[in-house]
Design a protein around this motif. Structure first.
Motif, PDB file in Angstrom:
ATOM      1  N   ILE A  62     -41.480  17.567  -8.567  1.00  0.00           N
ATOM      2  CA  ILE A  62     -39.863  17.537  -8.650  1.00  0.00           C
ATOM      3  C   ILE A  62     -39.441  18.483  -9.703  1.00  0.00           C
ATOM      4  O   ILE A  62     -38.794  19.457  -9.605  1.00  0.00           O
ATOM      5  N   CYS A 315     -43.539  19.643  -3.180  1.00  0.00           N
ATOM      6  CA  CYS A 315     -42.637  18.619  -3.408  1.00  0.00           C
ATOM      7  C   CYS A 315     -42.500  17.745  -1.976  1.00  0.00           C
ATOM      8  O   CYS A 315     -42.547  16.345  -2.116  1.00  0.00           O
ATOM      9  N   THR A 319     -43.887  14.045  -1.721  1.00  0.00           N
ATOM     10  CA  THR A 319     -42.777  12.865  -1.802  1.00  0.00           C
ATOM     11  C   THR A 319     -42.706  12.533  -0.405  1.00  0.00           C
ATOM     12  O   THR A 319     -43.306  12.008   0.301  1.00  0.00           O
ATOM     13  N   THR A 323     -36.561  12.583  -0.148  1.00  0.00           N
ATOM     14  CA  THR A 323     -36.615  12.886  -1.616  1.00  0.00           C
ATOM     15  C   THR A 323     -36.510  14.490  -1.938  1.00  0.00           C
ATOM     16  O   THR A 323     -35.614  14.669  -3.054  1.00  0.00           O
ATOM     17  N   TYR A 324     -36.970  15.336  -1.000  1.00  0.00           N
ATOM     18  CA  TYR A 324     -36.538  16.672  -1.455  1.00  0.00           C
ATOM     19  C   TYR A 324     -35.324  17.150  -1.255  1.00  0.00           C
ATOM     20  O   TYR A 324     -34.751  17.953  -2.074  1.00  0.00           O
ATOM     21  N   VAL A 327     -33.399  15.869  -4.134  1.00  0.00           N
ATOM     22  CA  VAL A 327     -34.104  16.509  -5.413  1.00  0.00           C
ATOM     23  C   VAL A 327     -32.823  17.914  -5.474  1.00  0.00           C
ATOM     24  O   VAL A 327     -32.240  18.214  -6.438  1.00  0.00           O
TER      25      VAL A 327
END
Length: 400
Positions: A62, A315, A319, A323-324, A327
């Motif tokens: 991340i 990423c 994850t 989540t990506y 982010v």
């Protein structure tokens, strides 16, 4: 005295090594290189374990993605923000050229193993998408040239709205109430950002004159016009790429390779036709005091496109797509703040409010998409589900 110590050491060491506690020959005596091999194996295992911990660490992936995207935006702003800069096509051509050279070197070194050989038929099919990409990246650099990084980042949110409704028209998608609420916040943040920019241009400095205010306002209007074109060019590129990429069966590296390779001749041709290549204009664009920094910026911007692609796939792998996406939404805040720090963008109540509203809108939109995905999973599928362009890109990256 020293020589004597050396002799004693040389004489006594074999006696110690010859026998162990059982009176048998020691392992070192049996296999002289075994001890070194074991040490080498242990150090190699520790090295691979440490590398594995890094490549499978969600926080590091991340952080790498955030740093790559922030540095890319800052580098682009630096390269095109010169007082006399007017060679955007040339800058983008060098960026693509550096990217292609880096990809080919990585392939030769074995770092990239899933890049398919060049196919002229695929290139012809993909060429219209590359033209849309040229429109997207050119209008992006022009907007970034006239607007501050925070305002550019805030207005970039509007692309999400156009893409969402493009999916509704082209692919039969849907927009939930939560997504509509986030769209309203995105529009509000853009209006607040534009209002704060205009107020600062007209009344931000006490010594500002009427002609200077008019020039600043004209610059902002040009930036808003380029930003508007960029929103629609970006949406057209993403939606068209989604439609074609399924037929091409492209992976992440294939998409990057064809995009950059096919845009190089177009960008160079546009540069030679539309841009001023006189000696005086080149000297204005590359002043001696900043020439070396500009060249470094050109090279890094090409490499940064690879870094962003790799970090995005990294990423997603360690994850999740959710989540990506989160982010990506949260990353807009440090990008906007970096513009305030590195380029002395005006810090006013309006600009800070716009950044906060835009930041919240990104979080709300991501939450709405996650909720919609969860609701779709709870329903029995009666037809092929519609996948958003962003989700399709994430899926392609994770499968690359």
């Amino acid at each position: 005295m020293d020589d004597k110590k050396s002799e004693d050491y040389a004489i006594k060491m074999p006696e110690i090594e010859m026998r162990n506690f059982n009176g048998r020959a020691s392992p070192t005596q049996q296999e002289p290189f075994l001890g070194g091999a074991r040490k080498s194996t242990r150090s190699s295992a520790h090295h691979h374990l440490g590398l594995s911990n890094i490549t499978n660490s969600p926080p590091i992936s991340i952080l790498a993605y955030c740093l790559a995207s922030i540095s890319m935006t800052i580098t682009n702003k630096y390269c095109v923000s010169g007082a006399n800069w007017n060679l955007n096509f040339f800058y983008l051509a060098i960026q693509s050229l550096v990217c292609i050279v880096a990809i080919m070197l990585c392939k030769q070194a074995g770092l990239i193993t899933n890049l398919a050989p060049f196919d002229s038929k695929k290139a012809k099919t993909w060429f219209p998408i590359s033209l849309l990409l040229v429109g997207m990246i050119y209008t992006s650099t022009k907007a970034l040239q006239f607007l501050s990084v925070p305002v550019y980042t805030i207005f970039k949110n509007l692309t999400t709205i156009v893409i969402a409704y493009g999916e509704v028209l082209w692919f039969g998608g849907s927009v939930t109430a939560s997504a509509l609420f986030s769209f309203g916040l995105m529009v509000l943040s853009s209006v607040v950002a534009a209002w704060a920019d205009i107020q600062h241009a007209l009344y931000g400095q006490a010594e500002i004159k009427g002609s200077d205010a008019a020039l600043a306002l004209s610059t902002l209007n040009a930036g808003y016009a380029w930003m508007g074109m960029n929103v629609f060019c970006t949406a057209a590129y993403v939606l068209s790429m989604r439609k074609v990429i399924k037929k091409m069966n492209f992976k992440d590296w294939d998409t990057m390779f064809y995009n950059n390779l096919l845009t190089i001749p177009v960008l160079l041709l546009c540069s030679f036709i539309f841009e001023n290549w006189t000696h005086d204009n080149i000297a204005l664009n590359f002043p001696i005091e900043s020439r070396n920094n500009l060249i470094i910026g050109f090279i890094y911007s090409g490499l940064a496109t690879i870094f962003i692609s790799y970090c995005s796939a990294w990423c997603i792998r360690v994850t999740s797509s959710t989540t990506y996406s989160m982010v990506g939404a949260l990353n807009k805040l440090p990008i906007a703040v970096s513009g305030l720090v590195f380029f002395a963008a005006p810090v006013t109540f309006g600009s800070v409010s716009a950044i906060i509203i835009g930041f919240i809108s990104g979080i709300v939109y991501t939450w709405a998409k996650v909720r919609q995905t969860q609701m779709n999973k709870m329903q029995l599928p009666t037809s092929q589900p519609v996948m958003s362009a962003s989700s399709q890109s994430s899926r392609d990256a994770s499968s690359a």
